[in-house]
Design a protein around this motif. Sequence first.
Motif, PDB file in Angstrom:
ATOM      1  N   HIS A  88       2.273  -8.360  -1.065  1.00 10.92           N
ATOM      2  CA  HIS A  88       3.237  -8.118   0.001  1.00 10.92           C
ATOM      3  C   HIS A  88       3.651  -6.645   0.021  1.00 10.92           C
ATOM      4  CE1 HIS A  88       6.371  -8.920   2.835  1.00 10.92           C
ATOM      5  NE2 HIS A  88       7.323  -8.517   2.021  1.00 10.92           N
ATOM      6  N   ASN A  89       3.727  -6.082   1.211  1.00  5.15           N
ATOM      7  CA  ASN A  89       4.156  -4.688   1.449  1.00  5.15           C
ATOM      8  C   ASN A  89       3.090  -3.632   1.208  1.00  5.15           C
ATOM      9  OD1 ASN A  89       7.640  -5.092   0.687  1.00  5.15           O
ATOM     10  ND2 ASN A  89       6.674  -4.779   2.668  1.00  5.15           N
ATOM     11  N   LEU A  90       1.898  -4.046   0.788  1.00  2.99           N
ATOM     12  CA  LEU A  90       0.836  -3.047   0.637  1.00  2.99           C
ATOM     13  C   LEU A  90       0.464  -2.501   2.019  1.00  2.99           C
ATOM     14  CD1 LEU A  90      -1.333  -1.586  -1.116  1.00  2.99           C
ATOM     15  CD2 LEU A  90      -2.864  -3.494  -0.546  1.00  2.99           C
ATOM     16  N   SER A 116       4.331  -9.472   6.442  1.00  2.31           N
ATOM     17  CA  SER A 116       4.886 -10.751   6.879  1.00  2.31           C
ATOM     18  C   SER A 116       5.729 -11.392   5.784  1.00  2.31           C
ATOM     19  CB  SER A 116       3.752 -11.693   7.265  1.00  2.31           C
ATOM     20  OG  SER A 116       4.262 -12.995   7.404  1.00  2.31           O
ATOM     21  N   GLU A 117       6.868 -11.925   6.181  1.00  3.22           N
ATOM     22  CA  GLU A 117       7.736 -12.636   5.242  1.00  3.22           C
ATOM     23  C   GLU A 117       7.121 -13.987   4.882  1.00  3.22           C
ATOM     24  OE1 GLU A 117      10.514 -11.377   3.933  1.00  3.22           O
ATOM     25  OE2 GLU A 117      10.216  -9.542   5.089  1.00  3.22           O
ATOM     26  N   HIS A 118       6.257 -14.500   5.759  1.00  6.03           N
ATOM     27  CA  HIS A 118       5.777 -15.878   5.631  1.00  6.03           C
ATOM     28  C   HIS A 118       4.669 -16.039   4.612  1.00  6.03           C
ATOM     29  CE1 HIS A 118       8.094 -16.473   9.244  1.00  6.03           C
ATOM     30  NE2 HIS A 118       7.414 -15.504   9.818  1.00  6.03           N
ATOM     31  N   ASN A 119       3.816 -15.011   4.513  1.00  3.19           N
ATOM     32  CA  ASN A 119       2.606 -15.157   3.709  1.00  3.19           C
ATOM     33  C   ASN A 119       2.137 -13.757   3.348  1.00  3.19           C
ATOM     34  OD1 ASN A 119      -0.068 -15.344   2.878  1.00  3.19           O
ATOM     35  ND2 ASN A 119      -0.630 -16.856   4.423  1.00  3.19           N
ATOM     36  N   GLU A 120       2.036 -13.459   2.067  1.00  3.13           N
ATOM     37  CA  GLU A 120       1.723 -12.085   1.676  1.00  3.13           C
ATOM     38  C   GLU A 120       0.320 -11.661   2.078  1.00  3.13           C
ATOM     39  OE1 GLU A 120       1.997 -11.103  -2.461  1.00  3.13           O
ATOM     40  OE2 GLU A 120       0.583 -12.634  -3.092  1.00  3.13           O
ATOM     41  N   ARG A 121      -0.537 -12.599   2.464  1.00  2.00           N
ATOM     42  CA  ARG A 121      -1.904 -12.248   2.849  1.00  2.00           C
ATOM     43  C   ARG A 121      -2.035 -11.873   4.317  1.00  2.00           C
ATOM     44  NH1 ARG A 121      -5.188 -13.545  -1.019  1.00  2.00           N
ATOM     45  NH2 ARG A 121      -4.110 -14.549  -2.727  1.00  2.00           N
ATOM     46  N   ILE A 122      -0.945 -11.940   5.063  1.00  2.00           N
ATOM     47  CA  ILE A 122      -1.008 -11.615   6.494  1.00  2.00           C
ATOM     48  C   ILE A 122      -0.878 -10.105   6.702  1.00  2.00           C
ATOM     49  CG2 ILE A 122       0.084 -11.908   8.750  1.00  2.00           C
ATOM     50  CD1 ILE A 122       0.878 -14.711   7.962  1.00  2.00           C
ATOM     51  N   LEU A 123      -1.989  -9.515   7.156  1.00  5.49           N
ATOM     52  CA  LEU A 123      -1.978  -8.090   7.485  1.00  5.49           C
ATOM     53  C   LEU A 123      -1.436  -7.938   8.899  1.00  5.49           C
ATOM     54  CD1 LEU A 123      -2.924  -5.205   6.531  1.00  5.49           C
ATOM     55  CD2 LEU A 123      -5.001  -5.638   7.873  1.00  5.49           C
ATOM     56  N   THR A 124      -0.589  -6.939   9.101  1.00  5.27           N
ATOM     57  CA  THR A 124      -0.024  -6.706  10.433  1.00  5.27           C
ATOM     58  C   THR A 124      -0.352  -5.288  10.897  1.00  5.27           C
ATOM     59  OG1 THR A 124       2.083  -5.966   9.481  1.00  5.27           O
ATOM     60  CG2 THR A 124       1.906  -8.300  10.048  1.00  5.27           C
ATOM     61  N   PHE A 125      -0.494  -5.131  12.209  1.00  4.05           N
ATOM     62  CA  PHE A 125      -0.716  -3.820  12.838  1.00  4.05           C
ATOM     63  C   PHE A 125       0.580  -3.494  13.574  1.00  4.05           C
ATOM     64  CE2 PHE A 125      -3.500  -1.302  16.072  1.00  4.05           C
ATOM     65  CZ  PHE A 125      -3.481  -0.172  15.262  1.00  4.05           C
ATOM     66  N   THR A 172      12.260   1.500  13.247  1.00  2.77           N
ATOM     67  CA  THR A 172      11.779   0.182  12.873  1.00  2.77           C
ATOM     68  C   THR A 172      10.362   0.036  13.426  1.00  2.77           C
ATOM     69  OG1 THR A 172      12.178  -2.185  13.046  1.00  2.77           O
ATOM     70  CG2 THR A 172      12.809  -0.872  14.937  1.00  2.77           C
ATOM     71  N   ARG A 173       9.584  -0.818  12.788  1.00  4.87           N
ATOM     72  CA  ARG A 173       8.224  -1.026  13.273  1.00  4.87           C
ATOM     73  C   ARG A 173       8.102  -2.399  13.932  1.00  4.87           C
ATOM     74  NH1 ARG A 173       7.588   2.485   9.304  1.00  4.87           N
ATOM     75  NH2 ARG A 173       7.669   1.039   7.576  1.00  4.87           N
ATOM     76  N   THR A 174       7.380  -2.420  15.045  1.00  4.77           N
ATOM     77  CA  THR A 174       7.150  -3.659  15.777  1.00  4.77           C
ATOM     78  C   THR A 174       5.730  -4.131  15.500  1.00  4.77           C
ATOM     79  OG1 THR A 174       8.637  -2.887  17.498  1.00  4.77           O
ATOM     80  CG2 THR A 174       7.164  -4.699  18.090  1.00  4.77           C
ATOM     81  N   THR A 175       5.601  -5.410  15.171  1.00  2.76           N
ATOM     82  CA  THR A 175       4.279  -5.966  14.887  1.00  2.76           C
ATOM     83  C   THR A 175       3.579  -6.352  16.184  1.00  2.76           C
ATOM     84  OG1 THR A 175       4.941  -6.765  12.719  1.00  2.76           O
ATOM     85  CG2 THR A 175       3.062  -7.866  13.738  1.00  2.76           C
ATOM     86  N   PHE A 176       2.338  -5.860  16.348  1.00  6.85           N
ATOM     87  CA  PHE A 176       1.548  -6.158  17.549  1.00  6.85           C
ATOM     88  C   PHE A 176       0.401  -7.117  17.286  1.00  6.85           C
ATOM     89  CE2 PHE A 176       2.977  -3.646  21.147  1.00  6.85           C
ATOM     90  CZ  PHE A 176       3.932  -2.867  20.547  1.00  6.85           C
ATOM     91  N   TRP A 177       0.082  -7.326  16.005  1.00  9.68           N
ATOM     92  CA  TRP A 177      -1.127  -8.118  15.683  1.00  9.68           C
ATOM     93  C   TRP A 177      -1.019  -8.562  14.242  1.00  9.68           C
ATOM     94  CZ3 TRP A 177      -4.503  -7.013  11.738  1.00  9.68           C
ATOM     95  CH2 TRP A 177      -5.776  -7.590  11.771  1.00  9.68           C
ATOM     96  N   ASN A 178      -1.655  -9.671  13.908  1.00 11.46           N
ATOM     97  CA  ASN A 178      -1.737 -10.060  12.496  1.00 11.46           C
ATOM     98  C   ASN A 178      -3.023 -10.823  12.209  1.00 11.46           C
ATOM     99  OD1 ASN A 178      -1.418 -13.074  12.316  1.00 11.46           O
ATOM    100  ND2 ASN A 178       0.441 -12.606  13.500  1.00 11.46           N
ATOM    101  N   ARG A 179      -3.380 -10.864  10.959  1.00 13.23           N
ATOM    102  CA  ARG A 179      -4.567 -11.608  10.524  1.00 13.23           C
ATOM    103  C   ARG A 179      -4.446 -11.898   9.031  1.00 13.23           C
ATOM    104  NH1 ARG A 179      -9.859 -11.551  12.803  1.00 13.23           N
ATOM    105  NH2 ARG A 179     -11.373 -12.410  11.357  1.00 13.23           N
TER     106      ARG A 179
END
Length: 252
Positions: free
Chosen positions: A112-114, A138-147, A156-163
């Motif tokens: 998380h946070n990498l 992501s707070e939900h799952n540390e494996r979720i990468l966000t753009f 603040t940063r806004t999330t536009f995508w995740n995987r």
Amino acid sequence: MHFHLFRPEVLVFFIVLPRTFSKTLMSYPASSSDPASNLGYLNLEKTKGERPKANSADLYIKTATDPSGVPAAHFHRKKGYRRAEYHSLFYATEYDTTYYIGYQVMIRKIRHNLVIFQWKELVEQSTQLIPLNLEFSSEHNERILTFNHEAPNSHTRTTFWNRTLEDGVKYSIGMAIHTGTPGGEDGWAQLYWDGKPQKMLDGTHFINGTMVSSQADPKFGAYRAEEFEMDTYVYSVKIGTMSGDVKDVAGW
Ligand SMILES: *[C@@H]1O[C@H](CO)[C@@H](O)[C@H](O)[C@H]1NC(C)=O
Ligand SMILES: *[C@@H]1O[C@H](CO)[C@@H](O)[C@H](O)[C@H]1NC(C)=O
């Protein structure tokens, strides 16, 4: 004399050429055994603010192999250390320019946070620190990468995508980033994953907005998640001004 240089169609060719002329600005295939320093400016950080200039046993980036023997730049940080990054196109990106980026990377153990990529503002940092990043936020799952995108003055940063990613898997990331005018809304970014164009959460293929307030450059590696030892492997990075320049790395 049959000199056709000033025929209209020839003139058009010469006028158009400089704007579309393809240029590879940076290329680091680990398989060439080139030093990792071909990626740009070495940016290491132990605890906050403690920035060594050179690799050490606990904090380094060097051309080596991944655990299965494939040539890769090994980014290593011991637990407690913050940053092992290369800052590419060091203070050299330009306005109104589209940068095409190919980045092949594997993360040994996702945390998380990498942050594995930053498009970072270097001058007007109080306005807009990190216009774009790829972060496991992501707070939900540390494996979720966000753009994510940070608009000026939003802090603040806004999330536009995740995987959701997996440990130990090599991914090919492609990005197109248009700088636009400094502070202007005419910047944009697109993301490709393993060669496929990615739809943002708003249904478009773009993040539109300010991508540079004064000087913003790309950074590759491992930032944050300092609570953990970190090992990432970078097989290739390529940056150009035409999508074809980086096709072999981005896979698009
Ligand atoms: C990730 O993206 C999907 C759409 O692809 C969305 O439905 C979901 O809410 C997002 N998850 C998180 C944790 O942001
Ligand atoms: C975002 O930017 C792209 C590239 O300039 C453009 O094609 C698209 O229409 C823009 N989207 C919006 C919502 O402005």
